[in-house]
Structure formats: C-alpha cells, structure tokens
Design a protein around this motif. Structure first.
Motif, PDB file in Angstrom:
ATOM      1  N   GLU A 119       0.884  -1.180  -0.048  1.00 52.41           N
ATOM      2  CA  GLU A 119       0.113  -0.153   0.154  1.00 52.41           C
ATOM      3  C   GLU A 119       0.817   1.214  -0.042  1.00 52.41           C
ATOM      4  O   GLU A 119       2.061   1.389   0.373  1.00 52.41           O
ATOM      5  CB  GLU A 119      -0.817   0.014   1.247  1.00 52.41           C
ATOM      6  N   TYR A 121       0.948   5.522   1.071  1.00 54.98           N
ATOM      7  CA  TYR A 121       0.233   6.419   1.903  1.00 54.98           C
ATOM      8  C   TYR A 121       1.029   7.898   1.268  1.00 54.98           C
ATOM      9  O   TYR A 121       2.208   7.755   1.329  1.00 54.98           O
ATOM     10  CB  TYR A 121       0.345   6.319   3.360  1.00 54.98           C
ATOM     11  N   TYR A 122       0.335   8.912   1.279  1.00 55.90           N
ATOM     12  CA  TYR A 122       0.944  10.104   1.070  1.00 55.90           C
ATOM     13  C   TYR A 122       1.462  10.776   2.135  1.00 55.90           C
ATOM     14  O   TYR A 122       0.682  10.885   3.002  1.00 55.90           O
ATOM     15  CB  TYR A 122      -0.054  10.844   0.132  1.00 55.90           C
ATOM     16  N   LEU A 131      -4.216   7.066   2.571  1.00 56.32           N
ATOM     17  CA  LEU A 131      -3.866   5.971   1.590  1.00 56.32           C
ATOM     18  C   LEU A 131      -4.110   6.511   0.435  1.00 56.32           C
ATOM     19  O   LEU A 131      -5.004   7.351  -0.154  1.00 56.32           O
ATOM     20  CB  LEU A 131      -4.995   4.774   1.809  1.00 56.32           C
ATOM     21  N   VAL A 132      -3.080   6.210  -0.645  1.00 52.35           N
ATOM     22  CA  VAL A 132      -3.278   6.614  -2.030  1.00 52.35           C
ATOM     23  C   VAL A 132      -3.176   5.465  -2.931  1.00 52.35           C
ATOM     24  O   VAL A 132      -2.470   4.500  -2.843  1.00 52.35           O
ATOM     25  CB  VAL A 132      -2.539   7.901  -2.559  1.00 52.35           C
ATOM     26  N   SER A 133      -3.671   5.678  -4.128  1.00 52.45           N
ATOM     27  CA  SER A 133      -3.470   4.737  -5.279  1.00 52.45           C
ATOM     28  C   SER A 133      -2.371   4.933  -6.204  1.00 52.45           C
ATOM     29  O   SER A 133      -1.966   6.097  -6.226  1.00 52.45           O
ATOM     30  CB  SER A 133      -4.937   4.486  -6.396  1.00 52.45           C
ATOM     31  N   GLU A 134      -2.130   4.102  -7.142  1.00 55.81           N
ATOM     32  CA  GLU A 134      -0.832   4.333  -7.968  1.00 55.81           C
ATOM     33  C   GLU A 134      -1.111   5.486  -8.844  1.00 55.81           C
ATOM     34  O   GLU A 134      -0.536   6.266  -9.362  1.00 55.81           O
ATOM     35  CB  GLU A 134      -0.733   3.076  -8.737  1.00 55.81           C
ATOM     36  N   GLU A 135      -2.716   5.508  -9.279  1.00 61.96           N
ATOM     37  CA  GLU A 135      -3.188   6.490 -10.216  1.00 61.96           C
ATOM     38  C   GLU A 135      -2.795   8.102  -9.713  1.00 61.96           C
ATOM     39  O   GLU A 135      -2.382   8.827 -10.085  1.00 61.96           O
ATOM     40  CB  GLU A 135      -4.870   6.484 -10.315  1.00 61.96           C
ATOM     41  N   HIS A 136      -3.050   8.001  -8.274  1.00 58.19           N
ATOM     42  CA  HIS A 136      -2.834   9.399  -7.563  1.00 58.19           C
ATOM     43  C   HIS A 136      -1.356   9.625  -7.776  1.00 58.19           C
ATOM     44  O   HIS A 136      -1.014  10.866  -8.021  1.00 58.19           O
ATOM     45  CB  HIS A 136      -3.282   9.296  -6.107  1.00 58.19           C
TER      46      HIS A 136
END
Ligand code: UDP
Length: 254
Positions: A119, A121-122, A131-136
């Motif tokens: 996972e 996290y920014y 929590l952030v995604s690969e897209e973000h």
C-alpha cells in the motif's frame, strides 16, 4: 552541544549535515509518537536500540545488493547515510492483517493475507498520511511509473528478506513501513531504501505467543516497549553496549 547544521527534525530522528557532500548524519531520538503526534512520550533507550537494529538490517540489505542510504554507524545514536530526495510516500507491506487494514476493511486481526499486499500512503501530516492509489501517485507526480515499479520491486525483496530473517528468530513479520528516496550516483539516479527499519516501523509478533514486540506496545499502552525492542535485538544477535552492568567510573554522556 551539537555544532553541525541541522537539516531536518522529525518525530523520532534528526538529520544533520554530513562530513562530506552528499552525506548526512541520521540521529535516533528517544521520542515515541503515535496517532499523528497526539500521543508523545520520551522512552529512554529506544533511539539506541533502533539505531542498532536498523544498522543490522540495512547492512544485510546492502550486502544482498538491495540499495540503501546506509553507509555506516557512527556511534550509539547516529549513522552516516547518503543524502537522497525523499519520495513523499510511505510504502507499507502487509503479510498478516493488523492495524488500519483491519479497521478499513473489517478483516480480523491476525488473518494471514492470501498474498503480500503493498500500500502507499501520501506523506502529509496535515492530511494524516492518506492511503493513495498508483493513479494518484503518477497523476500528481509524486513518483513516475518507472519509479513506482522500482519501489514495488524493492518492497517485495525487502519483505522476502525480512520475513525470513525474523522467522529464523521466532518472530512473525506482520507488516512494515518503508520510505525510499532518489539517490544521484554519478550520472545515474536510482531509487534506494532510506529512513529506518526498526520495531517503530514494523509489526513484529512472537511466533509462539503472538506477543507484540513493536510500537503497538506504545500505541496500545501495553508497557514494556524498550524491553520488547531489546528482545528483538537480542534475538537478532545484536549486542548493545548498554547491556553491560552499570559503570562505576565515568558516566556515559548521551
Ligand atoms: N507505520 C509507520 N508509520 C506510520 C504509519 C504506519 O511506521 O506513520 C507502520 C506501522 O508500524 C505498521 C505498518 O506501518 O507496521 C502499517 O501500519 P497501519 O497502516 O496499520 O497503521 P496504524 O495502525 O499504525 O495506524
């Protein structure tokens, strides 16, 4: 007391200017914080233990060819490191359900995960490290797609190494958090492991009893935090000089 230029002070560590360009000194403090700094205590001896445990792990990773910022330990609380540009992401690798994963997804603590989960996290205290995604990550430019690939590959290798290391000394590696940075090496830039790996950043459970041997002892007011960290060090075969009987002569200045 400290003449060196302070570059950055975080919750548990301070970074000072290093002796040569491109190097820094990483100093481990005794401060323990949790819940985005809402809980804070000074835990005597924690910094010394984390310095030694992290040194032990980073040394082995370097030997295996997993690139890290660690150069060498300088003293009880400090290590010499390569300067990197920190990627503003916390990378969490999970093998067993615990902590925020249980809260977020309603999985029971202690459930073995079907496979290791990574996972991101920014890193932003004001936002509480969401929590952030690969897209973000790629859309906002926190890391490029190629860097993300490198980060995932590094995270998996580190998880494999750490899982085996701890398994061998009767400890289950439940999850851990790592940080990575961009290191300029000649005309090459590559992603390397930075920060620390210690019981502050891992969940470590005794294989036999499931006793917690990590920062959850502090988060959950279980007590015995330093004793648990010392036991992790002892099992790894790390000899801490402060284990010696109290000196009767000159007192060690911390
Ligand atoms: N972790 C960390 N620093 C943080 C957040 C998490 O070192 O700011 C570690 C934590 O010790 C655990 C893993 O990352 O080993 C996963 O933490 P989790 O997302 O479950 O968050 P928590 O329950 O600690 O809030």
């Amino acid at each position: 007391m400290n003449r060196r230029r302070r570059i950055y002070e975080g919750k548990a560590k301070i970074l000072y200017e290093g002796p040569e360009p491109g190097t820094l000194v990483q100093h481990f403090k005794d401060d323990a914080t949790a819940f985005n700094n809402q809980k804070h205590e000074v835990v005597d001896g924690k910094g010394v233990l984390n310095n030694r445990i992290s040194e032990y792990i980073f040394n082995q990773l370097n030997t295996l060819g997993i690139p890290t910022h660690f150069i060498r330990r300088l003293n009880m609380r400090e290590q010499l490191i390569h300067e990197v540009e920190i990627i503003p992401l916390e990378v969490v690798v999970r093998n067993v359900a615990a902590g925020s994963l249980c809260k977020r997804l309603g999985v029971e603590e202690g459930t073995q995960l079907p496979r290791s989960i990574i996972e991101f996290y920014y890193k932003n205290d004001e936002l509480g490290d969401p929590l952030v995604s690969e897209e973000h990550i790629t859309a906002f430019g926190w890391a490029t797609p190629a860097e993300l690939d490198d980060m995932m590959a590094l995270a998996i290798r580190i998880n494999d190494f750490l899982s085996g290391l701890f398994l061998g000394v009767g400890i289950r590696l439940v999850d851990f958090k790592i940080e990575m940075g961009r290191h300029i090496d000649g005309d090459m830039m590559r992603v390397i492991l930075a920060d620390e790996i210690s019981p502050d950043s891992c969940r470590l459970w005794d294989s036999q009893t499931n006793d917690k041997m990590d920062k959850d002892r502090f988060r959950q007011n279980l007590g015995g935090m330093v004793e648990a960290y010392r036991e992790v060090a002892r099992r790894l075969g790390i000899r801490i000089d402060t284990d010696r009987p109290a000196a009767t002569g000159p007192v060690l200045v911390k």
